[in-house]
Structures are given as C-alpha cells and as structure tokens.
Design a protein around this motif. Structure first.
Motif, mmCIF file in Angstrom:
data_model
loop_
_atom_site.group_PDB
_atom_site.id
_atom_site.type_symbol
_atom_site.label_atom_id
_atom_site.label_comp_id
_atom_site.label_asym_id
_atom_site.label_seq_id
_atom_site.Cartn_x
_atom_site.Cartn_y
_atom_site.Cartn_z
ATOM 1 N N UNK A 24 0.557 -1.098 -0.043
ATOM 2 C CA UNK A 24 -0.106 0.020 -0.134
ATOM 3 C C UNK A 24 0.743 1.282 -0.044
ATOM 4 N N UNK A 25 1.798 1.129 0.816
ATOM 5 C CA UNK A 25 2.830 2.475 0.833
ATOM 6 C C UNK A 25 3.473 2.641 -0.465
ATOM 7 N N UNK A 26 3.879 1.456 -1.159
ATOM 8 C CA UNK A 26 4.634 1.682 -2.451
ATOM 9 C C UNK A 26 3.547 2.349 -3.462
ATOM 10 N N UNK A 27 2.284 1.981 -3.425
ATOM 11 C CA UNK A 27 1.440 2.365 -4.613
ATOM 12 C C UNK A 27 1.081 3.900 -3.996
ATOM 13 N N UNK A 28 1.092 4.421 -2.762
ATOM 14 C CA UNK A 28 0.882 5.525 -2.596
ATOM 15 C C UNK A 28 2.083 6.630 -3.128
ATOM 16 N N UNK A 29 3.223 6.037 -2.749
ATOM 17 C CA UNK A 29 4.536 7.009 -2.897
ATOM 18 C C UNK A 29 5.063 6.777 -4.568
ATOM 19 N N UNK A 30 4.606 5.605 -5.107
ATOM 20 C CA UNK A 30 5.310 5.239 -6.406
ATOM 21 C C UNK A 30 4.825 6.453 -7.407
ATOM 22 N N UNK A 31 5.664 6.699 -8.578
ATOM 23 C CA UNK A 31 5.435 7.554 -9.520
ATOM 24 C C UNK A 31 5.678 7.218 -10.747
ATOM 25 N N UNK A 32 4.851 7.468 -11.814
ATOM 26 C CA UNK A 32 5.015 6.978 -13.074
ATOM 27 C C UNK A 32 5.460 8.179 -13.825
ATOM 28 N N UNK A 33 6.182 9.374 -13.318
ATOM 29 C CA UNK A 33 6.277 10.566 -14.023
ATOM 30 C C UNK A 33 7.776 10.894 -13.956
ATOM 31 N N UNK A 34 8.240 11.599 -15.081
ATOM 32 C CA UNK A 34 9.559 12.100 -14.901
ATOM 33 C C UNK A 34 9.587 13.505 -14.373
ATOM 34 N N UNK A 35 10.477 14.156 -14.835
ATOM 35 C CA UNK A 35 10.561 15.729 -14.310
ATOM 36 C C UNK A 35 9.338 16.537 -14.578
ATOM 37 N N UNK A 36 8.779 16.260 -15.623
ATOM 38 C CA UNK A 36 7.590 17.124 -15.983
ATOM 39 C C UNK A 36 6.547 17.322 -14.904
ATOM 40 N N UNK A 37 6.049 16.392 -14.076
ATOM 41 C CA UNK A 37 5.443 16.458 -13.111
ATOM 42 C C UNK A 37 5.613 17.710 -11.976
ATOM 43 N N UNK A 38 7.099 17.976 -11.961
ATOM 44 C CA UNK A 38 7.427 19.236 -11.221
ATOM 45 C C UNK A 38 7.030 20.509 -11.675
ATOM 46 N N UNK A 39 6.937 20.616 -12.989
ATOM 47 C CA UNK A 39 6.313 21.725 -13.734
ATOM 48 C C UNK A 39 4.840 21.879 -13.290
#
Length: 149
Positions: free
Chosen positions: A5-20
């Motif tokens: 569950x924690x891995x699902x919450x914190x995982x990300x499929x995005x690169x640096x674009x999400x920062x923008x």
C-alpha cells in the motif's frame, strides 16, 4: 499499512515534467487555503469565509471553511514538495468538485462571470497528479526508492 500500500501511495509514473505541474498548482492551492485559514493575501480568514460558506448552504460555515482551507493549504504544500502527492490530490479533487458545483457552475464556464473554468483547470491538474504521482523530483520518489530497496 502494509508495504504494498505504501509503495502504491508513493510510487510515480512521471519524470521531471510533474514538477512543472506540481509547483505552480501547489502554490495556487496553498495561497487560496491561506486566504481561508489565516486571512492572508486579502482573504477573509475562517470567520469571514465561514460566514460566506454558511450563506451558500455549506454549514456549519466555519467548519467548512476550515476543511476547505486545510485541504487547499496543506494539500498545496504537499504538491509543492511532492510528498503524499496522491492523497493530497484526492483531497484537492474533492475540494474542486465542491467549488465547481456549489459555487461556480451556475455562473457558467468563464472566470469573467465567476464561472468554473479555473476550478476545472485545478481539478484537471489534481487528477493528473493522482494518476502520475509526484515525479522524479519529489519526496515521494525518495520514499518510493527506499521502500523498493
């Protein structure tokens, strides 16, 4: 909470674009929340916002102002730093749905008539971050890496 569950919450499929996306949207949300909670940036604080919320049928007004303000302020800060991005996004999605349908929808689409276009853009950004996660440049990515090792 288990590790999966924690891995699902914190995982990300995005690169640096999400920062923008995260940072400006997070700043916007945090500023609007600060208006509601603290009266900063020309806002009315809990009492003033609560009175207005009560007048549009969101009662008890001060509690509703606190909930909306806290969701926006703390959710916005979470987006800026990329920590607990998905839970923050869910909270902000709910806040924007309430804003759209309880406050802006009857006024039409455009901001010039207090319509829902801006809230819709914030809703879309929040949905995007819910799906993608915070991206590589985030606290979530650091936590996910530790959980996966």
């Amino acid at each position: 909470m288990n590790k999966v569950t924690l891995q699902q919450i914190f995982s990300t499929n995005a690169g640096f674009g999400a920062l923008a996306l995260r940072v400006p949207v997070g700043i916007i949300f945090a500023a609007h929340g600060a208006q509601k909670l603290f009266g900063w940036f020309g806002g009315y604080g809990l009492e003033g916002t609560g009175g207005w919320m009560e007048s549009i049928g969101l009662a008890p007004g001060v509690l509703m102002a606190f909930l909306a303000g806290a969701a926006e302020f703390f959710g916005g800060l979470a987006l800026v730093f990329g920590v607990l991005t998905r839970p923050a996004a869910v909270t902000l999605i709910i806040a924007m749905l309430v804003a759209i349908f309880k406050v802006h929808f009857a006024n039409g689409f455009f901001m010039s008539t207090n319509g829902y276009e801006f809230a819709l853009a914030l809703l879309a950004a929040s949905v995007s971050l819910l799906f993608s996660g915070a991206g590589k440049a985030s606290v979530d990515a650091i936590i996910a890496k530790k959980l996966n090792s």
